[in-house]
Design an enzyme around this catalytic site. Structure first.
Site, PDB file in Angstrom:
ATOM      1  N   ASN A 133       0.801  -1.230   0.000  1.00  0.00           N
ATOM      2  CA  ASN A 133       0.000   0.000   0.000  1.00  0.00           C
ATOM      3  C   ASN A 133       0.838   1.286   0.000  1.00  0.00           C
ATOM      4  O   ASN A 133       0.434   2.287  -0.579  1.00  0.00           O
ATOM      5  CB  ASN A 133      -1.000   0.001   1.160  1.00  0.00           C
ATOM      6  CG  ASN A 133      -0.351  -0.119   2.520  1.00  0.00           C
ATOM      7  OD1 ASN A 133       0.697  -0.740   2.680  1.00  0.00           O
ATOM      8  ND2 ASN A 133      -0.978   0.469   3.519  1.00  0.00           N
ATOM      9  N   GLU A 230       4.183  -4.169  12.667  1.00  0.00           N
ATOM     10  CA  GLU A 230       3.243  -3.068  12.468  1.00  0.00           C
ATOM     11  C   GLU A 230       2.073  -3.649  11.703  1.00  0.00           C
ATOM     12  O   GLU A 230       2.168  -3.904  10.500  1.00  0.00           O
ATOM     13  CB  GLU A 230       3.918  -1.915  11.706  1.00  0.00           C
ATOM     14  CG  GLU A 230       3.161  -0.605  11.782  1.00  0.00           C
ATOM     15  CD  GLU A 230       2.138  -0.433  10.685  1.00  0.00           C
ATOM     16  OE1 GLU A 230       0.944  -0.745  10.939  1.00  0.00           O
ATOM     17  OE2 GLU A 230       2.512  -0.034   9.588  1.00  0.00           O
TER      18      GLU A 230
END
Length: 454
Positions: A133, A230
């Protein structure tokens, strides 16, 4: 016949390129090269490492349009947002050019010894597993501090960003980094597991889904290797009665819809107190309707396709299940292959997928709260802990309640975002460890006590 990775343009549906997976022999050679390079790179002066960061920043600026086009083609990122991503990578280089020497300097500690201090030594080869992304930024926020600390890096990128992965490796070589300092691995999950278990790899960092995080942490943990994770988020955007919509409404829209809504730190749940609810919903809807959709290579495009059709299908399923549970469709919810219309869902309550889960795409779940107390209860009602944003004019009241937000970040009158100067990471199902800032460069070092009596 060798197995291949195929990259496809999600906007046109055309095949971009095909890449051969690395063979077992090639993987072994990459690992061996990484290990031998570390022995030299780790002894390089920090000042010499930061000189290469300047080369890197210059190349990023010089080639930012080319790199932005690559991202637009591989995952549908609007080109203006892609250019901004590359510029942010250059700013990251600038930050560590200015601060790395201080961050990594020995810390003198007074004890009974003649001399005692803390030394920060690199660990060795660090494996990064990165998503599509933000295909440059995610890699750079790992690579820049990690390499500058004296480690070497391996990259397993998302398969649909393979061209980006290869480009980044070449970019670092062009900047003057030694061959073997940063290498891309074109591997499947089985080979990835073997790489993690290899003694040459000292630690692993992953940005990705909760499921992927659990899998990687389990494999690494079995070999007693450190991980930084993350993971996903379903960030709350709390809009209180006194929020300044005239000033901050565009920020709220960007917080959900930038990058085609595909961001872990996006505002996914808009929790709005009842006095401002109707005004917010009306103005927010007008803004969403006005967003320009189109070809990601068009400079005027703000919204384009999602990165893959299966991702749009998963989002559509989450919305459908929420509607079946009593949510109301306020706007949008039309899908055509990877194109997903910006969507607003109201009457959202806990227990619905759009409240409980991470919705990775352009869907805004709007929740009505009675007052500040209920708004905060809803905001913290989450398995995730990446970030919360609150819009209000009563800043003093927020100071008194900062500790009640258990997330990795709290942003007031601003969207949650990563900044090289500030640590970034989550809590709970959003992972652990920190990237960026001083904390990020010290994640993959041996914090070593040195105690000397003369």
């Amino acid at each position: 016949m060798k197995k291949q990775i195929t990259t496809t343009n999600p906007y046109t549906g055309e095949v971009i390129d095909k890449y051969d997976y690395h063979t077992s022999e090639e993987i072994s050679n990459i690992l061996t090269r990484s290990d031998s390079t570390f022995k030299i790179w780790s002894q390089t002066e920090i000042s010499d490492r930061t000189k290469l960061l300047q080369n890197l920043a210059n190349l990023l600026e010089e080639n930012k349009e080319e790199y932005a086009r690559l991202m637009a083609n591989e995952m549908g990122k609007p080109i203006t947002q892609g250019i901004a991503e590359i510029e942010k990578c250059a700013l990251l280089c600038d930050f560590y050019i200015a601060n790395a020497d201080n961050f990594l300097a020995d810390q003198i500690i007074k004890t009974e010894a003649n001399e005692s201090f803390i030394s920060y030594d690199p660990l060795g080869t660090i494996l990064s597993i990165m998503p599509w992304n933000y295909p440059f930024w995610q890699v750079f926020r790992f690579a820049v501090p990690t390499l500058t600390a004296g480690n070497v890096g391996l990259l397993k990128h998302a398969s649909n960003s393979t061209g980006t992965a290869i480009t980044i490796e070449k970019l670092l070589l062009d900047a003057g980094y030694p061959k073997g300092c940063f290498q891309t691995l074109l591997i499947n999950h089985k080979d990835l597991e073997a790489v993690i278990e290899n003694d040459i790899v000292k630690a692993v960092t992953l940005t990705g889904s909760e499921k992927a995080g659990k899998s990687i942490a389990s494999i690494a943990g079995n070999s007693l290797k450190k991980t930084v994770l993350e993971l996903g988020g379903n960030n709350a955007c709390v809009i209180l009665d006194d929020a300044d919509l005239d000033k901050y409404l565009d920020t709220m829209v960007s917080a959900r819809m930038q990058n085609n809504g595909q961001s872990c730190i996006a505002a996914k749940r808009f929790i709005v107190t009842q006095k401002i609810y109707d005004t917010f919903l009306e103005q927010f809807t007008q803004k969403i309707k006005a967003l320009k959709y189109g070809d990601p290579l068009n400079q005027e495009t703000y919204m384009s396709v999602m990165a893959r059709e299966d991702l749009a299908e998963e989002l559509e399923k989450q919305v459908s299940q929420s509607l079946q549970k009593g949510a109301k469709l306020h706007f949008g919810n039309n899908r055509e292959k990877a194109k997903y219309q910006p969507t607003i869902i109201t009457n959202v309550t806990p227990g619905m997928p759009v409240f409980d889960e991470e919705t990775f795409g352009p869907v805004a779940a709007v929740v009505k709260a009675k007052d500040y107390k209920e708004a905060m209860q809803l905001a913290t009602n989450s398995r995730f802990g990446l970030g919360t944003m609150i819009f209000t004019n009563n800043i003093d009241n927020i100071y008194d309640h900062i500790s009640q937000i258990p997330d990795g970040a709290l942003f007031i009158n601003e969207m949650v975002k990563s900044d090289p100067r500030l640590p970034f990471g989550g809590t709970k199902a959003s992972g652990y460890g920190r990237e960026l800032s001083k904390e990020g460069i010290l994640e993959f070092v041996n914090t070593k006590t040195v105690y000397i009596n003369k």
